[in-house]
Design a protein around this motif. Structure first.
Motif, PDB file in Angstrom:
ATOM      1  N   CYS A   1       0.839  -1.201   0.000  1.00  0.00           N
ATOM      2  CA  CYS A   1       0.000   0.000   0.000  1.00  0.00           C
ATOM      3  C   CYS A   1       0.874   1.252   0.000  1.00  0.00           C
ATOM      4  O   CYS A   1       2.054   1.204   0.358  1.00  0.00           O
ATOM      5  N   LYS A   2       0.283   2.345  -0.421  1.00  0.00           N
ATOM      6  CA  LYS A   2       0.941   3.643  -0.340  1.00  0.00           C
ATOM      7  C   LYS A   2       0.743   4.186   1.066  1.00  0.00           C
ATOM      8  O   LYS A   2      -0.362   4.063   1.629  1.00  0.00           O
TER       9      LYS A   2
ATOM     10  N   CYS B   1      -1.733   3.573   5.560  1.00  0.00           N
ATOM     11  CA  CYS B   1      -2.146   3.398   4.173  1.00  0.00           C
ATOM     12  C   CYS B   1      -3.103   4.514   3.776  1.00  0.00           C
ATOM     13  O   CYS B   1      -3.967   4.924   4.564  1.00  0.00           O
TER      14      CYS B   1
ATOM     15  N   THR C   1      -5.137   2.080  -2.406  1.00  0.00           N
ATOM     16  CA  THR C   1      -3.906   1.500  -2.943  1.00  0.00           C
ATOM     17  C   THR C   1      -3.567   0.152  -2.320  1.00  0.00           C
ATOM     18  O   THR C   1      -2.547  -0.431  -2.658  1.00  0.00           O
TER      19      THR C   1
ATOM     20  N   ASP D   1      -8.082  -1.163  -5.984  1.00  0.00           N
ATOM     21  CA  ASP D   1      -8.061  -0.463  -7.266  1.00  0.00           C
ATOM     22  C   ASP D   1      -7.470  -1.410  -8.307  1.00  0.00           C
ATOM     23  O   ASP D   1      -6.379  -1.954  -8.120  1.00  0.00           O
TER      24      ASP D   1
ATOM     25  N   PHE E   1      -3.759  -1.604  -9.523  1.00  0.00           N
ATOM     26  CA  PHE E   1      -2.690  -2.163  -8.689  1.00  0.00           C
ATOM     27  C   PHE E   1      -2.784  -3.689  -8.703  1.00  0.00           C
ATOM     28  O   PHE E   1      -3.837  -4.261  -8.431  1.00  0.00           O
TER      29      PHE E   1
ATOM     30  N   VAL F   1       1.875  -0.996 -11.107  1.00  0.00           N
ATOM     31  CA  VAL F   1       0.924   0.116 -11.154  1.00  0.00           C
ATOM     32  C   VAL F   1       0.644   0.421 -12.624  1.00  0.00           C
ATOM     33  O   VAL F   1       1.537   0.859 -13.349  1.00  0.00           O
TER      34      VAL F   1
ATOM     35  N   THR G   1       0.140   4.760 -14.829  1.00  0.00           N
ATOM     36  CA  THR G   1       0.652   5.559 -13.715  1.00  0.00           C
ATOM     37  C   THR G   1       0.194   7.015 -13.800  1.00  0.00           C
ATOM     38  O   THR G   1       0.272   7.642 -14.860  1.00  0.00           O
TER      39      THR G   1
ATOM     40  N   ASP H   1       0.192   8.992  -8.053  1.00  0.00           N
ATOM     41  CA  ASP H   1       0.766   7.735  -7.550  1.00  0.00           C
ATOM     42  C   ASP H   1       2.150   7.936  -6.953  1.00  0.00           C
ATOM     43  O   ASP H   1       2.675   7.031  -6.298  1.00  0.00           O
TER      44      ASP H   1
ATOM     45  N   TYR I   1       5.741   3.726  -0.608  1.00  0.00           N
ATOM     46  CA  TYR I   1       4.936   2.503  -0.562  1.00  0.00           C
ATOM     47  C   TYR I   1       5.571   1.537   0.427  1.00  0.00           C
ATOM     48  O   TYR I   1       6.791   1.523   0.619  1.00  0.00           O
TER      49      TYR I   1
END
Length: 315
Positions: free
Chosen positions: A63-64, A70, A74, A87, A90, A108, A111, A115, A119
């Motif tokens: 995850c971001k 998070c 993501t 999503d 991803f 990803v 992009t 984004d 991560y």
């Protein structure tokens, strides 16, 4: 982030950490930074190193993260042998095993500028758990710049002229440099950086100078933070009814095409007429030759008959 997402994240981390109460025999190592290009696929890489062979994966999470949490949709989770994503852009790359090492990657798709960021990858196994961070840096190339002039025609020496250089769709914000022949004239220009809805930028730089026939070639160069360059040249055409060089070059090319076509047509007509006249002369010769042959044959026949008649008379 929605409350349900935060609870899911907290529960996931707690589950990973509570799977076992033993020493940790794995370590996560991630690339410090990964490069992504706008609208293309970006790949983030990590690997899991173990001191034991053949460990069993219980759970993995990508995850971001911002402020150690998070963010956005993501999260990509592996559990019970399959991946699930919030999503569809991803997804996970193929898991690659090599002795005591497992390579993992986050893919990803398409992009976006949004984004870009940090991560985190977490993994829980039957012999331990660990986590690692990596960074995705996104860039977008600027379009080839276009230069316009005001005025565009009837430019005379010592007349003030304004050149504008435009480039669009780039990220991060870039710079435009101006050159007059070999002299850098950027300090005499004004740059506008215009953000777009998708996070990219359009650049517009205005440069005003005094027209001079001795300095008629100008160049604008677009530079981003990676020092990638796009550039365009502009030939200032000084004189009555003259425009910039590219338009004049197009007009000259069109004239040559028309003249060439006319010359080719005249040549073809000349050859056709010569062939027609030669054919007519050949056709006119055949009747003459034919009449001469028939006359010779008739004279020979008449002579033969006359000889026969004389012979009979003598006998």
């Amino acid at each position: 982030m929605a409350l349900s997402g935060m609870l899911y994240w907290a529960i996931g981390i707690a589950a990973i950490q509570a799977v076992y109460c033993q020493d940790n025999f794995i370590k996560v190592e991630c690339d410090p930074e990964n490069q992504g290009v706008y609208s293309q696929q970006a790949v983030l890489n990590c690997k899991v190193v173990s001191i034991k062979k053949g460990f069993q994966i219980i759970k993995m999470i990508w995850c971001k993260v911002e402020a150690d949490k998070c963010v956005g949709k993501t999260m990509l989770t592996f559990e019970n042998g399959k991946w699930s994503a919030e999503d569809a852009r991803f997804s996970s790359g193929a898991l690659e095993w090599n002795e005591k090492e497992l390579s993992v990657s986050l893919l990803v798709q398409k992009t976006q500028v949004s984004d870009q960021g940090s991560y985190r990858f977490l993994i829980s196994t039957d012999i331990g758990y660990d986590k690692g961070n990596t960074y995705l840096r996104v860039t977008a190339p600027y379009s080839v710049p276009v230069i316009s002039s005001v005025p565009g025609i009837n430019i005379e020496d010592s007349m003030p002229v304004t050149l504008t250089c435009n480039a669009s769709g780039g990220y991060p914000p870039g710079q435009i440099h101006w050159f007059e022949q070999l002299s850098n004239r950027t300090n005499s220009s004004a740059l506008s950086t215009i953000p777009t809805q998708d996070g990219r930028f359009n650049l517009s730089s205005v440069f005003t100078m005094t027209a001079s026939s001795s300095m008629a070639l100008y160049k604008c160069v677009v530079v981003n933070d990676k020092m990638d360059k796009q550039w365009a040249e502009y030939q200032l055409a000084i004189g009555p009814e003259k425009q910039e060089g590219t338009k004049n070059a197009t007009a000259i090319t069109a004239v040559f095409i028309v003249v060439g076509a006319l010359a080719a047509g005249i040549l073809i007509l000349y050859i056709y007429r010569r062939q027609s006249r030669a054919g007519a002369r050949r056709e006119s010769m055949f009747p003459i030759m034919g009449n001469t042959w028939f006359q010779a044959q008739q004279e020979e026949k008449d002579e033969h008959e006359k000889t026969m008649e004389e012979g009979e008379a003598t006998g």
